[in-house]
Motif scaffolding. Structure first.
Motif, PDB file in Angstrom:
ATOM      1  N   ALA A   1       4.452   3.877   0.742  1.00  0.00           N
ATOM      2  CA  ALA A   1       3.799   4.867  -0.108  1.00  0.00           C
ATOM      3  C   ALA A   1       4.680   6.119  -0.186  1.00  0.00           C
ATOM      4  O   ALA A   1       5.439   6.410   0.736  1.00  0.00           O
ATOM      5  N   MET A   2       4.579   6.862  -1.289  1.00  0.00           N
ATOM      6  CA  MET A   2       5.426   8.040  -1.500  1.00  0.00           C
ATOM      7  C   MET A   2       5.087   9.156  -0.504  1.00  0.00           C
ATOM      8  O   MET A   2       3.929   9.580  -0.410  1.00  0.00           O
ATOM      9  N   GLY A   3       6.104   9.644   0.211  1.00  0.00           N
ATOM     10  CA  GLY A   3       5.929  10.793   1.105  1.00  0.00           C
ATOM     11  C   GLY A   3       4.719  10.641   2.012  1.00  0.00           C
ATOM     12  O   GLY A   3       4.574   9.661   2.725  1.00  0.00           O
ATOM     13  N   LYS A   4       3.851  11.625   1.935  1.00  0.00           N
ATOM     14  CA  LYS A   4       2.671  11.638   2.812  1.00  0.00           C
ATOM     15  C   LYS A   4       1.445  10.982   2.164  1.00  0.00           C
ATOM     16  O   LYS A   4       0.300  11.264   2.530  1.00  0.00           O
TER      17      LYS A   4
ATOM     18  N   LEU B   1      -6.058   2.524   1.128  1.00  0.00           N
ATOM     19  CA  LEU B   1      -4.690   2.785   1.593  1.00  0.00           C
ATOM     20  C   LEU B   1      -3.643   1.932   0.882  1.00  0.00           C
ATOM     21  O   LEU B   1      -2.510   2.368   0.700  1.00  0.00           O
ATOM     22  N   THR B   2      -4.012   0.718   0.496  1.00  0.00           N
ATOM     23  CA  THR B   2      -3.024  -0.148  -0.154  1.00  0.00           C
ATOM     24  C   THR B   2      -2.595   0.384  -1.520  1.00  0.00           C
ATOM     25  O   THR B   2      -1.563  -0.019  -2.046  1.00  0.00           O
ATOM     26  N   THR B   3      -3.384   1.319  -2.074  1.00  0.00           N
ATOM     27  CA  THR B   3      -2.997   1.856  -3.390  1.00  0.00           C
ATOM     28  C   THR B   3      -1.712   2.676  -3.297  1.00  0.00           C
ATOM     29  O   THR B   3      -0.974   2.782  -4.265  1.00  0.00           O
ATOM     30  N   GLY B   4      -1.443   3.257  -2.118  1.00  0.00           N
ATOM     31  CA  GLY B   4      -0.235   4.084  -1.966  1.00  0.00           C
ATOM     32  C   GLY B   4       1.019   3.274  -2.233  1.00  0.00           C
ATOM     33  O   GLY B   4       1.876   3.655  -3.054  1.00  0.00           O
ATOM     34  N   GLU B   5       1.135   2.140  -1.588  1.00  0.00           N
ATOM     35  CA  GLU B   5       2.320   1.288  -1.729  1.00  0.00           C
ATOM     36  C   GLU B   5       2.382   0.668  -3.131  1.00  0.00           C
ATOM     37  O   GLU B   5       3.451   0.470  -3.702  1.00  0.00           O
ATOM     38  N   ARG B   6       1.215   0.384  -3.672  1.00  0.00           N
ATOM     39  CA  ARG B   6       1.141  -0.246  -4.986  1.00  0.00           C
ATOM     40  C   ARG B   6       1.705   0.684  -6.056  1.00  0.00           C
ATOM     41  O   ARG B   6       2.417   0.266  -6.972  1.00  0.00           O
ATOM     42  N   GLN B   7       1.370   1.973  -5.891  1.00  0.00           N
ATOM     43  CA  GLN B   7       1.884   2.988  -6.816  1.00  0.00           C
ATOM     44  C   GLN B   7       3.421   3.007  -6.795  1.00  0.00           C
ATOM     45  O   GLN B   7       4.068   2.962  -7.842  1.00  0.00           O
TER      46      GLN B   7
ATOM     47  N   VAL C   1       8.939   2.098  -8.898  1.00  0.00           N
ATOM     48  CA  VAL C   1      10.317   1.634  -8.650  1.00  0.00           C
ATOM     49  C   VAL C   1      10.673   0.552  -9.677  1.00  0.00           C
ATOM     50  O   VAL C   1      11.788   0.526 -10.222  1.00  0.00           O
ATOM     51  N   THR C   2       9.711  -0.304  -9.982  1.00  0.00           N
ATOM     52  CA  THR C   2       9.971  -1.361 -10.973  1.00  0.00           C
ATOM     53  C   THR C   2      10.262  -0.758 -12.348  1.00  0.00           C
ATOM     54  O   THR C   2      11.207  -1.166 -13.037  1.00  0.00           O
ATOM     55  N   MET C   3       9.472   0.250 -12.719  1.00  0.00           N
ATOM     56  CA  MET C   3       9.730   0.923 -14.009  1.00  0.00           C
ATOM     57  C   MET C   3      11.134   1.517 -14.036  1.00  0.00           C
ATOM     58  O   MET C   3      11.848   1.412 -15.032  1.00  0.00           O
ATOM     59  N   ALA C   4      11.525   2.133 -12.906  1.00  0.00           N
ATOM     60  CA  ALA C   4      12.859   2.748 -12.844  1.00  0.00           C
ATOM     61  C   ALA C   4      13.950   1.682 -12.963  1.00  0.00           C
ATOM     62  O   ALA C   4      14.994   1.919 -13.586  1.00  0.00           O
TER      63      ALA C   4
ATOM     64  N   VAL D   1      14.446  -8.845  -9.885  1.00  0.00           N
ATOM     65  CA  VAL D   1      14.261  -8.210  -8.578  1.00  0.00           C
ATOM     66  C   VAL D   1      12.759  -8.193  -8.305  1.00  0.00           C
ATOM     67  O   VAL D   1      11.977  -7.799  -9.179  1.00  0.00           O
ATOM     68  N   ALA D   2      12.345  -8.642  -7.117  1.00  0.00           N
ATOM     69  CA  ALA D   2      10.924  -8.597  -6.763  1.00  0.00           C
ATOM     70  C   ALA D   2      10.668  -7.331  -5.961  1.00  0.00           C
ATOM     71  O   ALA D   2      11.312  -7.098  -4.943  1.00  0.00           O
ATOM     72  N   VAL D   3       9.755  -6.497  -6.446  1.00  0.00           N
ATOM     73  CA  VAL D   3       9.446  -5.234  -5.761  1.00  0.00           C
ATOM     74  C   VAL D   3       8.048  -5.356  -5.154  1.00  0.00           C
ATOM     75  O   VAL D   3       7.056  -5.507  -5.889  1.00  0.00           O
ATOM     76  N   ILE D   4       7.996  -5.311  -3.837  1.00  0.00           N
ATOM     77  CA  ILE D   4       6.733  -5.628  -3.169  1.00  0.00           C
ATOM     78  C   ILE D   4       6.154  -4.424  -2.437  1.00  0.00           C
ATOM     79  O   ILE D   4       6.858  -3.709  -1.717  1.00  0.00           O
ATOM     80  N   ALA D   5       4.853  -4.221  -2.643  1.00  0.00           N
ATOM     81  CA  ALA D   5       4.140  -3.150  -1.952  1.00  0.00           C
ATOM     82  C   ALA D   5       4.047  -3.523  -0.474  1.00  0.00           C
ATOM     83  O   ALA D   5       3.470  -4.563  -0.139  1.00  0.00           O
ATOM     84  N   GLY D   6       4.617  -2.683   0.383  1.00  0.00           N
ATOM     85  CA  GLY D   6       4.637  -2.995   1.812  1.00  0.00           C
ATOM     86  C   GLY D   6       3.295  -2.765   2.475  1.00  0.00           C
ATOM     87  O   GLY D   6       2.320  -2.342   1.823  1.00  0.00           O
ATOM     88  N   PHE D   7       3.213  -3.103   3.785  1.00  0.00           N
ATOM     89  CA  PHE D   7       2.116  -2.652   4.645  1.00  0.00           C
ATOM     90  C   PHE D   7       0.828  -3.446   4.486  1.00  0.00           C
ATOM     91  O   PHE D   7      -0.117  -3.274   5.225  1.00  0.00           O
TER      92      PHE D   7
END
Ligand code: ADP
Ligand code: ASP
Ligand code: MG
Length: 416
Positions: free
Chosen positions: A42-45, A70-76, A81-84, A130-136
């Motif tokens: 998830a971004m920063g804090k 909490l899983t929404t943080g990593e999903r965001q 990152v995928t858009m970038a 590239v597969a971008v996966i939400a961690g945690f």
């Protein structure tokens, strides 16, 4: 052409510029010809902020709803990152842990991985993406969304590296590797070129957050070498692997500091068989990770028992312990959340007696009062007053010959 897992921690993706920098690095790796699996935090804090948000709404949060939140943080981060990457002309697709089949048990907040299916990762790699996966996070055997404990994006990375048989697992963070101490606390800390899994496991267990303990455990059990390095300087970092230490390696490889524990003391406990069991069984049932325990010798038929546990479990532990204390006729229950744990870790300790004695002498000379002690074959830990932690860590670092000639020089990004 190989397959590389790259995990980016919270500070490394804290804002849009950081996300673009990460996408640039992934793009370079991809254009070099490697397949890439990206795991993001998830971004920063963001995770801390989501926890505060929940705390402001409810005091008795259900594990299921916390994990949904909490899983929404990593999903965001995964989506951004995928858009970038797409913006840079790199084919990419984001996934949640559930979508890639990270199957866990049902323990919300500290779920354990039971299987990694990874079908959708395999499919997207073979499509050239590239597969971008939400961690945690994962999905439980009961089909609920779960999280695997603080810092567990590291675990997502090592588990995917193993399941996908990756050639490398890179853990990008905000320092340039694993050091002889946290460079934010001991500026003279030295970067280690390599660390053995066993030592890294002790360091993580003693509270060094540079790698989450369960990711090291997983990587060791499945022999997945980890390369810990900086997403800010991109220089070579530290290899954590099964490589045996050489005879010239120092006896002590690091000083570990931890401010995340609290101490509970039960005063005036009747000194009779069964009392410790009565106290610690309900804590175990409540999944509280009790760390150190000290019981004083009995004087007038009563004794004091102190133990430490994660600060996050303090309120729950106190409630449980107060109930038991009343039942067994203890005098009172107190707590102290301004404590610190300082540990020395080193494989060489096994064959070098006197390390603990020297540690206690150094602390005594600094006027630091030790409250609790525990040891393993390659670790000595002490609990001391929180305000003494920095001084104690620096003095031990110097006394055990770990200081580098100069202060940590790479930028130490502020934690957002
Ligand atoms: P990430 O968000 O990338 O997962 P973490 O905050 O979890 O990053 O871990 C990186 C931090 O770990 C560093 O910023 C550093 O302050 C801390 N740290 C603690 N012990 C060490 C150590 N021995 N070597 C390097 N960093 C350490
Ligand atoms: N975002 C989660 C945490 O802050 C997981 C992680 O960063 O690894 O603990
Ligand atoms: Mg981390």
């Amino acid at each position: 052409m190989g397959l590389i897992v790259q995990k980016y921690g919270g500070t490394s993706v804290a804002d849009p510029d950081r996300i673009k920098a990460v996408a640039d690095n992934v793009a370079i790796t991809r254009r070099r010809g490697d397949d890439v699996i990206v795991v993001v935090s998830a971004m920063g804090k963001a995770t801390d902020n989501l926890i505060s948000l929940a705390n402001s709404i409810s005091t008795t949060q259900s594990g299921r709803e916390m994990d949904m939140l909490l899983t929404t943080g990593e999903r965001q981060t995964a989506a951004l990152v995928t858009m970038a990457l797409l913006e840079r002309g790199i084919e990419a697709i984001s996934f949640t842990g559930s979508q890639v089949g990270i199957i866990t048990d049902t323990a919300h907040g500290k779920a354990k991985i039971v299987e990694v299916k990874g079908d959708r990762v395999r499919d997207s790699l073979s499509d050239g993406k590239v597969a971008v996966i939400a961690g945690f996070q994962g999905v439980s055997t009961a089909k609920e969304i779960t999280t695997m404990g603080r810092g567990a994006s590291d675990l997502t990375a090592s588990a995917l590296a193993q399941a996908m048989n990756a050639d490398a697992c890179e853990i990008y963070t905000d320092v340039t590797g694993v050091f002889t101490a946290d460079p934010r606390i001991v500026p003279r800390a030295r970067k280690l070129q390599k660390v053995h899994f066993d030592e890294m496991l002790e360091m993580a267990g003693a509270g060094s957050k540079v790698l989450a303990m369960r990711s090291v455990e997983f990587a060791r059990n499945h022999d997945v070498p980890l390369h810990v390095r900086s997403a800010f300087t991109w220089e070579q970092g530290t290899w954590v692997s099964n490589e045996e230490p050489s005879v010239e390696d120092p006896i002590i490889s690091g000083v570990v500091t931890d401010m995340t524990e609290a101490k509970v003391t039960v005063v005036g406990v009747p000194d009779r068989p069964g009392v410790s069991a009565a106290l610690f069984e309900p804590l175990a049932d409540a999944n509280v990770n009790v760390d150190m325990i000290v019981q004083n010798t009995s004087t007038d038929g009563t004794t004091d028992i102190s133990f430490t546990m994660p600060m996050a479990d303090l309120a729950q532990s106190e409630t449980i312990v107060q109930t038991i204390a009343d039942e067994i006729g203890a005098t009172k229950v107190t707590h102290d959340d301004d404590i610190a744990k300082v540990s020395l870790v080193g494989a060489g300790m096994k064959s070098s007696p006197g390390i603990a004695a020297k540690m206690f002498r150094v602390l005594a000379d600094e006027g630091v009062n030790i409250q609790m002690i525990s040891t393993s074959t390659i670790r000595v830990s002490v609990i001391l007053p929180g305000p003494d932690m920095e001084r104690a860590a620096r003095a031990l670092h110097t006394a055990f010959g770990l200081d580098s000639g100069s202060d940590y020089s790479a930028p130490l990004p502020e934690r957002k």
